[in-house]
Design a protein around this motif. Structure first.
Motif, PDB file in Angstrom:
ATOM      1  N   THR A   1      25.366  39.419   7.687  1.00 25.68           N
ATOM      2  CA  THR A   1      24.244  38.269   7.392  1.00 25.68           C
ATOM      3  C   THR A   1      24.766  36.783   8.344  1.00 25.68           C
ATOM      4  N   ILE A   2      26.061  37.308   8.716  1.00 31.50           N
ATOM      5  CA  ILE A   2      26.921  36.699   9.936  1.00 31.50           C
ATOM      6  C   ILE A   2      26.518  36.819  11.329  1.00 31.50           C
ATOM      7  N   GLU A   3      27.258  36.777  12.450  1.00 29.55           N
ATOM      8  CA  GLU A   3      27.183  37.438  13.385  1.00 29.55           C
ATOM      9  C   GLU A   3      28.091  38.439  13.250  1.00 29.55           C
ATOM     10  N   SER A   4      27.423  38.639  14.273  1.00 23.38           N
ATOM     11  CA  SER A   4      28.616  40.507  14.057  1.00 23.38           C
ATOM     12  C   SER A   4      28.998  40.971  15.398  1.00 23.38           C
ATOM     13  N   PRO A   5      30.475  41.159  15.945  1.00 18.51           N
ATOM     14  CA  PRO A   5      30.945  40.938  16.518  1.00 18.51           C
ATOM     15  C   PRO A   5      30.475  41.313  18.218  1.00 18.51           C
TER      16      PRO A   5
ATOM     17  N   ASP B   1      13.072  29.916  19.295  1.00 16.27           N
ATOM     18  CA  ASP B   1      13.310  28.952  18.534  1.00 16.27           C
ATOM     19  C   ASP B   1      15.048  29.043  18.959  1.00 16.27           C
ATOM     20  N   SER B   2      15.329  30.922  18.655  1.00 18.70           N
ATOM     21  CA  SER B   2      16.894  30.539  17.528  1.00 18.70           C
ATOM     22  C   SER B   2      17.001  32.338  18.459  1.00 18.70           C
ATOM     23  N   SER B   3      18.246  32.177  18.641  1.00 21.08           N
ATOM     24  CA  SER B   3      18.709  33.673  18.710  1.00 21.08           C
ATOM     25  C   SER B   3      19.826  33.890  17.564  1.00 21.08           C
ATOM     26  N   ARG B   4      19.436  33.930  17.208  1.00 16.81           N
ATOM     27  CA  ARG B   4      20.158  34.071  15.788  1.00 16.81           C
ATOM     28  C   ARG B   4      20.686  34.870  15.500  1.00 16.81           C
ATOM     29  N   GLN B   5      21.259  35.341  14.797  1.00 16.93           N
ATOM     30  CA  GLN B   5      21.245  36.671  13.959  1.00 16.93           C
ATOM     31  C   GLN B   5      21.299  36.741  12.920  1.00 16.93           C
TER      32      GLN B   5
ATOM     33  N   ILE C   1      22.079  42.932  12.827  1.00 20.18           N
ATOM     34  CA  ILE C   1      23.561  43.338  12.706  1.00 20.18           C
ATOM     35  C   ILE C   1      23.313  44.172  13.615  1.00 20.18           C
ATOM     36  N   ASP C   2      24.189  44.141  15.110  1.00 20.44           N
ATOM     37  CA  ASP C   2      24.601  45.561  15.912  1.00 20.44           C
ATOM     38  C   ASP C   2      25.268  46.257  15.789  1.00 20.44           C
TER      39      ASP C   2
END
Length: 265
Positions: free
Chosen positions: A208-212, A24-28, A183-184
């Motif tokens: 909480t947001i996409e990491s680099p 459904d999603s690949s969002r972090q 988080i990566d």
């Protein structure tokens, strides 16, 4: 159910993980977001929802989650010598102490077991996961996050591969297991290095947001037309933390699930 019209044919390690990858999603994501997702699955007819925060620390999840489900019955559980427990500011919540293995609650007494970044600190993870299964009601949800490629911290014992943790969940009797990237690992390593200069807070928003590294992987894989499952697999490969969710199903549902997986393999 997986989309078998995908262009990606998983191989090697990703083939082992494939059945646990969401499409459904690949969002972090992070543990708190997944706990909110789990709470949203319970309709008012199921109220009040009982949530056990396994490894609750200061008890901050009560305020973070009670707004999602005001009628939620929250119970916090932790060992007594945890640094977070020692620094606990409020005492007017239903906190319980345990020995690190045996959860002092009755069988099938909670709807959700939530555990955010705890299992890397658990000395006997399989036993505790089995205890989580025991206290959950039928169709209850076990949700949270743990470490994969994260530097040693706070007396941590383990880092888990996403696949290995899924097997621990399955061995305890859970089904409908899903893992999602957090988080990566490179960002977590950088954060740890900067902590010696007291600058680790620079990296805190990336929980909480996409990491680099996740941003890079997402962009490259989307441009090449890869499906969500493959984007999730690649992010999980380099994740510092990952999220999990699993359900305690009835025997009938569990057998049906196993038959479905056998047909796919």
């Amino acid at each position: 159910m997986k989309n078998h019209s995908r262009r990606w044919s998983p191989r090697g390690d990703t083939k082992l993980l494939y059945e646990f990858l969401p499409g459904d999603s690949s969002r972090q994501t992070h543990g708190l977001r997944e706990a909110r997702r789990a709470l949203g699955q319970f309709t008012p007819a199921n109220a009040p929802v009982t949530l056990l925060d396994l490894g609750c620390g200061t008890g901050s999840s009560f305020a973070e989650l009670s707004g999602e489900k005001p009628e939620m019955q929250w119970v916090g559980l932790d060992i007594m010598d945890s640094q977070e427990v020692i620094s606990r500011a409020r005492a007017n919540l239903p906190f319980c102490a345990y020995d690190g293995v045996h959860i002092p609650l009755a069988d099938q007494s909670v709807d959700i077991v939530y555990s955010r970044q705890v299992f890397e600190h658990v000395r006997h993870p399989q036993l505790v996961i089995e205890e989580a299964h025991r206290v959950l009601k039928q169709n209850g949800v076990f949700v949270g996050s743990t470490s994969h490629l994260e530097p040693f911290h706070s007396r941590s014992y383990w880092n888990y591969t996403p696949y290995g943790f899924c097997l621990l969940l399955r061995d305890a009797g859970f089904n409908s297991i899903v893992v999602r990237p957090g988080i990566d690992s490179l960002t977590l390593i950088g954060r740890r290095l900067l902590s010696y200069l007291r600058l680790s807070a620079v990296f805190d928003p990336f929980f909480t947001i996409e990491s680099p590294a996740n941003l890079f992987l997402e962009a490259v894989l989307r441009l090449s037309g890869q499906p969500a499952e493959r984007r999730n697999a690649m992010k999980l490969l380099f994740s510092g933390q990952f999220c999990f969710s699993a359900r305690k199903q009835t025997n009938h549902e569990s057998i049906a699930h196993d038959i479905h997986i056998a047909k796919m393999s």
